[in-house]
Write an enzyme that holds these catalytic residues in place. Structure first.
Site, PDB file in Angstrom:
ATOM      1  N   GLU A  77       0.894  -1.209   0.185  1.00  0.00           N
ATOM      2  CA  GLU A  77       0.147   0.033  -0.039  1.00  0.00           C
ATOM      3  C   GLU A  77       0.950   1.203  -0.045  1.00  0.00           C
ATOM      4  O   GLU A  77       0.434   2.067  -0.746  1.00  0.00           O
ATOM      5  CB  GLU A  77      -0.963  -0.190   1.290  1.00  0.00           C
ATOM      6  CG  GLU A  77      -2.094  -1.014   1.186  1.00  0.00           C
ATOM      7  CD  GLU A  77      -2.855  -1.134   2.348  1.00  0.00           C
ATOM      8  OE1 GLU A  77      -2.480  -1.421   3.343  1.00  0.00           O
ATOM      9  OE2 GLU A  77      -4.225  -0.775   2.239  1.00  0.00           O
ATOM     10  N   GLU A 127      -3.539  -9.358   3.785  1.00  0.00           N
ATOM     11  CA  GLU A 127      -4.339  -8.958   5.150  1.00  0.00           C
ATOM     12  C   GLU A 127      -5.710  -9.959   5.522  1.00  0.00           C
ATOM     13  O   GLU A 127      -5.782 -10.312   6.794  1.00  0.00           O
ATOM     14  CB  GLU A 127      -5.104  -7.568   4.875  1.00  0.00           C
ATOM     15  CG  GLU A 127      -3.882  -6.428   5.335  1.00  0.00           C
ATOM     16  CD  GLU A 127      -3.262  -5.997   3.829  1.00  0.00           C
ATOM     17  OE1 GLU A 127      -3.353  -6.900   2.864  1.00  0.00           O
ATOM     18  OE2 GLU A 127      -2.655  -5.053   3.811  1.00  0.00           O
TER      19      GLU A 127
HETATM   20  C1  3H9 Z   1      -1.432  -4.796   7.153  1.00  0.00           C
HETATM   21  O1  3H9 Z   1      -0.516  -4.616   6.605  1.00  0.00           O
HETATM   22  C2  3H9 Z   1      -2.622  -3.946   7.296  1.00  0.00           C
HETATM   23  C3  3H9 Z   1      -2.634  -2.871   6.537  1.00  0.00           C
HETATM   24  O2  3H9 Z   1      -3.345  -3.117   5.088  1.00  0.00           O
HETATM   25  C4  3H9 Z   1      -3.473  -1.733   7.111  1.00  0.00           C
HETATM   26  C5  3H9 Z   1      -2.931  -0.763   8.207  1.00  0.00           C
HETATM   27  C6  3H9 Z   1      -3.901   0.135   8.485  1.00  0.00           C
HETATM   28  N1  3H9 Z   1       4.572  -7.594  11.754  1.00  0.00           N
HETATM   29  O3  3H9 Z   1       7.408 -15.517   8.542  1.00  0.00           O
HETATM   30  P1  3H9 Z   1       8.937 -15.261   9.084  1.00  0.00           P
HETATM   31  C7  3H9 Z   1       8.137 -11.170  11.998  1.00  0.00           C
HETATM   32  S1  3H9 Z   1      -1.515  -6.209   7.873  1.00  0.00           S
HETATM   33  C8  3H9 Z   1       5.435  -8.116  12.688  1.00  0.00           C
HETATM   34  O4  3H9 Z   1       9.310 -16.290  10.046  1.00  0.00           O
HETATM   35  P2  3H9 Z   1       9.931 -15.600   6.467  1.00  0.00           P
HETATM   36  C9  3H9 Z   1       7.703 -12.743  12.297  1.00  0.00           C
HETATM   37  O5  3H9 Z   1       7.113 -12.594  13.413  1.00  0.00           O
HETATM   38  C10 3H9 Z   1       0.261  -7.280   7.439  1.00  0.00           C
HETATM   39  N2  3H9 Z   1       6.326  -9.009  12.380  1.00  0.00           N
HETATM   40  O6  3H9 Z   1       9.987 -15.075   7.998  1.00  0.00           O
HETATM   41  C11 3H9 Z   1       9.207 -13.382  12.566  1.00  0.00           C
HETATM   42  O7  3H9 Z   1       9.610 -13.004  13.786  1.00  0.00           O
HETATM   43  P3  3H9 Z   1      10.391 -13.667  14.808  1.00  0.00           P
HETATM   44  C12 3H9 Z   1       0.440  -7.802   6.097  1.00  0.00           C
HETATM   45  C13 3H9 Z   1       6.382  -9.645  11.583  1.00  0.00           C
HETATM   46  O8  3H9 Z   1      11.019 -15.094   5.725  1.00  0.00           O
HETATM   47  C14 3H9 Z   1      10.079 -12.714  11.591  1.00  0.00           C
HETATM   48  O9  3H9 Z   1       9.199 -11.442  11.205  1.00  0.00           O
HETATM   49  N3  3H9 Z   1       1.597  -8.348   6.084  1.00  0.00           N
HETATM   50  C15 3H9 Z   1       5.443  -9.415  10.405  1.00  0.00           C
HETATM   51  O10 3H9 Z   1       9.566 -16.960   6.351  1.00  0.00           O
HETATM   52  C16 3H9 Z   1      10.258 -13.394  10.314  1.00  0.00           C
HETATM   53  O11 3H9 Z   1       8.930 -13.968   9.830  1.00  0.00           O
HETATM   54  C17 3H9 Z   1       1.544  -9.755   6.306  1.00  0.00           C
HETATM   55  O12 3H9 Z   1       0.856 -10.434   6.532  1.00  0.00           O
HETATM   56  C18 3H9 Z   1       4.851  -8.292  10.379  1.00  0.00           C
HETATM   57  N4  3H9 Z   1       3.919  -7.878   9.542  1.00  0.00           N
HETATM   58  O13 3H9 Z   1       8.510 -14.785   5.905  1.00  0.00           O
HETATM   59  C19 3H9 Z   1       2.897 -10.450   5.867  1.00  0.00           C
HETATM   60  N5  3H9 Z   1       5.935 -10.124   9.233  1.00  0.00           N
HETATM   61  O14 3H9 Z   1      11.623 -13.999  14.072  1.00  0.00           O
HETATM   62  C20 3H9 Z   1       3.343 -11.428   7.200  1.00  0.00           C
HETATM   63  C21 3H9 Z   1       6.854 -11.110   9.789  1.00  0.00           C
HETATM   64  O15 3H9 Z   1      10.698 -12.970  16.194  1.00  0.00           O
HETATM   65  N6  3H9 Z   1       4.521 -12.010   7.028  1.00  0.00           N
HETATM   66  N7  3H9 Z   1       6.875 -10.698  11.171  1.00  0.00           N
HETATM   67  O16 3H9 Z   1       9.532 -15.100  14.974  1.00  0.00           O
HETATM   68  C22 3H9 Z   1       4.907 -12.866   6.218  1.00  0.00           C
HETATM   69  O17 3H9 Z   1       4.031 -13.325   5.438  1.00  0.00           O
HETATM   70  C23 3H9 Z   1       6.132 -13.316   6.343  1.00  0.00           C
HETATM   71  O18 3H9 Z   1       6.763 -13.156   7.674  1.00  0.00           O
HETATM   72  C24 3H9 Z   1       7.189 -12.973   5.400  1.00  0.00           C
HETATM   73  C25 3H9 Z   1       8.729 -13.422   5.512  1.00  0.00           C
HETATM   74  C26 3H9 Z   1       6.793 -13.415   4.124  1.00  0.00           C
HETATM   75  C27 3H9 Z   1       7.300 -11.505   5.329  1.00  0.00           C
END
Ligand code: 3H9
Length: 700
Positions: free
Chosen positions: A105, A125
């Site tokens: 976004e 999301e």
């Molecule tokens: C949003 O954006 C809402 C908006 O539209 C509106 C706002 C108004 N936040 O998965 P991994 C941490 S909703 C905080 O093992 P990978 C995760 O917990 C969001 N922390 O790595 C982990 O921590 P730890 C939309 C986050 O390489 C570490 O990062 N976005 C977040 O296998 C590594 O993660 C999503 O839904 C976060 N957003 O995969 C994306 N994301 O090491 C969600 C990750 O302490 N994330 N962490 O356990 C993912 O899909 C995967 O983490 C990603 C990396 C593909 C990024």
């Protein structure tokens, strides 16, 4: 000046750099930093164009999920994105890794987007029970048209940089190199060509033509079929439709309202819990992150049946060579044919190529001889549940395998320590419990024996990730975490039918809660003989397991889907359970034999008895240290048994219901139904007394 977002200038380009490991999530600090850096860039008279780029492994991966459920601190992300879009100087976003959710976004608030070809973008999301709340539902359709936007927003799936280029989300894709340099070169061109701002909000042509289109109702109808219980996907459709009906500013307002509804929904809380629980489960308490991991580049699998074959596919999919062992050539041929058929059908659906099929098949080498296991790094035994047979196999492995090879059993119930006692190296023995179908189900329950070494534990947990599974480390007991709880539920469901419920009624209550199938449809899938054999073994061992109507089915050869008749009947070639009056008659006959006068049983009683018996057992599992944390149990149930992730897993669900309410019912069932399954867990009693939740045990 923010430490996580910095501003500097290179030539005519003002560079805004985000550095907030691990994934540059949009925390309060990052949002404030983005605003401050933008203001600096605006004021910098030598900067003609601005560039937004990230350090580390990825572009911004979304809003900071850890802030959800807490009061929002200004500036909100939507306002930040609007400020970027309103910039007088054009802004280029340079994307590597993943631009997800609020990250994409933010990029959509910029005027141009460039990406590495390895990058992926998406609005996931919906997987967290939300919709894109910083303009994503209004801006994406302006670039891609509503259909593509709906596909991306309602599924949350990522798209590759090339697909994003074709869809109009990205302006340029580079094959490789340094993303900062690529972004600078693009920004330089924008400056030289004196291109001005190009705001997505102004691109109304495509969506104007889609006002009143049928496509929104078509998506709603498809969602009703596919995921009728989910809340957020329907709100996503409403938000995208609003983009075609309302002026941009009003569309944003509508998006905001719908986003708030999602944020406040219990499904959002459950899904966010599931997201973090999955990641926490990979960190095993007491196991140092520095524990060395053994190299695993070849695997031996014993048993080419449904389970062994599925397990072999997991390794071949990850490029790991497999020896697949059977006792007879015929069984081996049959097993390999099934594996090939599975791969061919995936290829037919376009998910892998024919070359992939051949490559994966070539990695699976059939064998009839244990000698081929002399050099493998890991062996997984996947034969039927018989302790004698398993011990004999492990004795043989001990004699054949090289020192340091990991010897694993796929047993779903048996004692890992007893299996290990058949070897002189119990420290190398571990349980690796896959779930059927093993090439599909994401859970890998890794079972530690009392002597399993830390190195072996760390290796099987890291292997889980490598083969695309969600690994959970559990302790050794009958059925471990998943099946121990499942068997309690199965016994209770069967007893409910003894007493007067119908199998369909029980299954309907469970699917109503969100399970993909009920207890009895699942028994038919697994095979009625499986449970029957376990009960008979336990009866032989002297346990008092009263007879039930399911025994009758097994004895009459109604073994489930494989015989087209079990608790339900099945049409030729169909997996759809159809109620069978013949089974009703058998149940009635059983009741008469036992002198049971059937009573009418309410759905509430079914729900409470089936679920609370599991929660009570789960609490005992925690009490005994078989599961390290409540979240481990949640992950086992979400990924191994299809527990609806929007309810966060059984222990999270129990916290929402209220542990005091659950304990009161358990005490009530102890008095009315009886049996040791209703003996309240001491841990549950303590938590209720202290006013605490299962979640309080997750904080280590
Ligand atoms: C949003 O954006 C809402 C908006 O539209 C509106 C706002 C108004 N936040 O998965 P991994 C941490 S909703 C905080 O093992 P990978 C995760 O917990 C969001 N922390 O790595 C982990 O921590 P730890 C939309 C986050 O390489 C570490 O990062 N976005 C977040 O296998 C590594 O993660 C999503 O839904 C976060 N957003 O995969 C994306 N994301 O090491 C969600 C990750 O302490 N994330 N962490 O356990 C993912 O899909 C995967 O983490 C990603 C990396 C593909 C990024």
């Amino acid at each position: 000046m923010s430490e996580v977002v910095t501003y500097n200038r290179e030539g005519s380009v003002g560079v805004i750099t985000v550095s907030y490991p691990p994934v540059n999530a949009l925390s309060h600090e990052v949002r404030s930093g983005l605003v401050a850096a933008l203001e600096q860039g605006q004021k910098d008279s030598d900067a003609q164009v601005l560039l937004l780029v990230c350090e580390g492994r990825t572009f911004i991966a979304g809003a900071d999920i850890r802030e959800f459920g807490k009061p929002m601190q200004e500036p909100g992300l939507a306002a930040v994105v609007n400020q970027y879009e309103s910039s007088d100087k054009p802004i280029v976003a340079a994307i590597h890794g993943t631009a997800l959710g609020g990250g994409l976004e933010t990029a959509l608030g910029c005027d141009y987007r460039v990406a590495l070809s390895s990058a992926r973008v998406g609005l996931p999301e919906v997987k967290l029970g939300l919709l894109p709340g910083a303009g994503g539902t209004q801006r994406l359709p302006r670039l891609t048209g509503s259909k593509k936007a709906l596909e991306m927003i309602t599924t949350g799936e990522f798209v590759s940089a090339d697909d994003a280029l074709a869809a109009g989300i990205i302006d340029s894709v580079d094959q490789g190199g340094d993303i900062r340099a690529i972004g600078l070169a693009f920004a330089d061109r924008v400056a030289k060509e004196q291109r001005g701002p190009r705001r997505v909000r102004d691109l109304d042509d495509r969506i104007a033509a889609e006002k009143g289109s049928q496509i929104f109702d078509e998506f709603r109808a498809a969602l009703k079929k596919k995921s009728p219980n989910l809340f957020a996907p329907f709100k996503c459709v409403d938000a995208v439709e609003a983009a075609t009906q309302l002026p941009f500013e009003q569309g944003l307002k509508r998006e905001r309202e719908l986003f708030s509804e999602c944020m406040d929904s219990p499904q959002r809380a459950g899904l966010v819990h599931a997201f973090f629980a999955e990641r926490e489960a990979s960190k095993v308490p007491g196991l140092s992150r520095e524990t060395p991991v053994r190299d695993v580049s070849s695997v031996g699998i014993i048993g080419a049946g449904t389970m062994g074959g599925g397990i072999a596919m997991n390794f071949a999919n990850a490029g790991i060579a497999v020896f697949l062992l059977e006792q007879k050539q015929e069984a081996l041929d049959k097993g390999l044919a099934v594996i090939r058929r599975n791969y061919e059908s995936t290829a037919k659906k376009g998910r892998i190529s024919q070359d992939d099929v051949e490559e994966r098949m070539a990695l699976i080498r059939p064998t009839l001889s244990y000698d081929d296991f002399a050099d493998v790094d890991l062996v997984i035994e996947a034969v039927f549940e018989d302790m004698g047979v398993k011990k004999q196999i492990f004795g043989q492995l001990d004699a054949v395998c090289k020192p340091g090879a990991i010897l694993a059993s796929n047993t779903s119930t048996l004692d890992i320590d007893e299996i290990a006692s058949a070897t002189k190296r119990p420290e190398d023995v571990v349980g690796m419990h896959f779930f059927s179908p093993a090439n599909v189900m994401k859970l890998l329950e890794n079972v530690r024996g009392s002597k399993t070494s830390d190195e072996v534990k760390a290796t099987v947990m890291s292997l889980a990730k490598r083969i695309g599974k969600v690994g959970v480390m559990v302790g050794n007991c009958y059925g471990f975490v998943g099946n121990r709880m499942l068997h309690r539920r199965g016994a209770e469901a069967t007893a409910l039918v003894n007493e007067g419920a119908t199998p369909q009624q029980v299954d309907k209550v469970l699917t109503g809660l969100g399970f993909p199938m009920g207890q009895f449809a699942m028994s038919d899938l697994a095979g009625i003989d499986v449970g029957y054999r376990i009960r008979q073994e336990r009866r032989k061992a002297g346990e008092s397991i009263p007879p039930n109507w399911m025994d009758k089915l097994a004895e009459e050869g109604r073994l489930g889907q494989k015989t087209q008749a079990g608790v339900y009947k099945y049409e030729e070639g169909s997996r759809k359970p159809v109620p069978d009056p013949a089974v009703d008659a058998m149940i009635e006959e059983f009741r008469q034999e036992q002198g049971i006068a059937p009573r009418s049983i309410s759905d509430d009683e079914i729900l409470e008895r089936c679920m609370y018996v599991m929660i009570n057992e789960g609490a005992k599992i925690l009490e005994e240290g078989i599961a390290n944390r409540a979240l481990d149990i949640d992950v086992v149930w979400i990924y191994g048994y299809g527990f609806p992730s929007y309810r966060g897993g059984p222990m999270f669900w129990a916290d929402q219901v209220g542990l005091d309410k659950i304990l009161t019912s358990i005490r009530n069932f102890q008095a009315t139904v009886g049996g040791d399954q209703w003996q309240p867990s001491a841990l549950l009693e303590r938590l209720v007394k202290e006013g605490k939740s299962f979640a309080s045990l997750n904080r280590t």
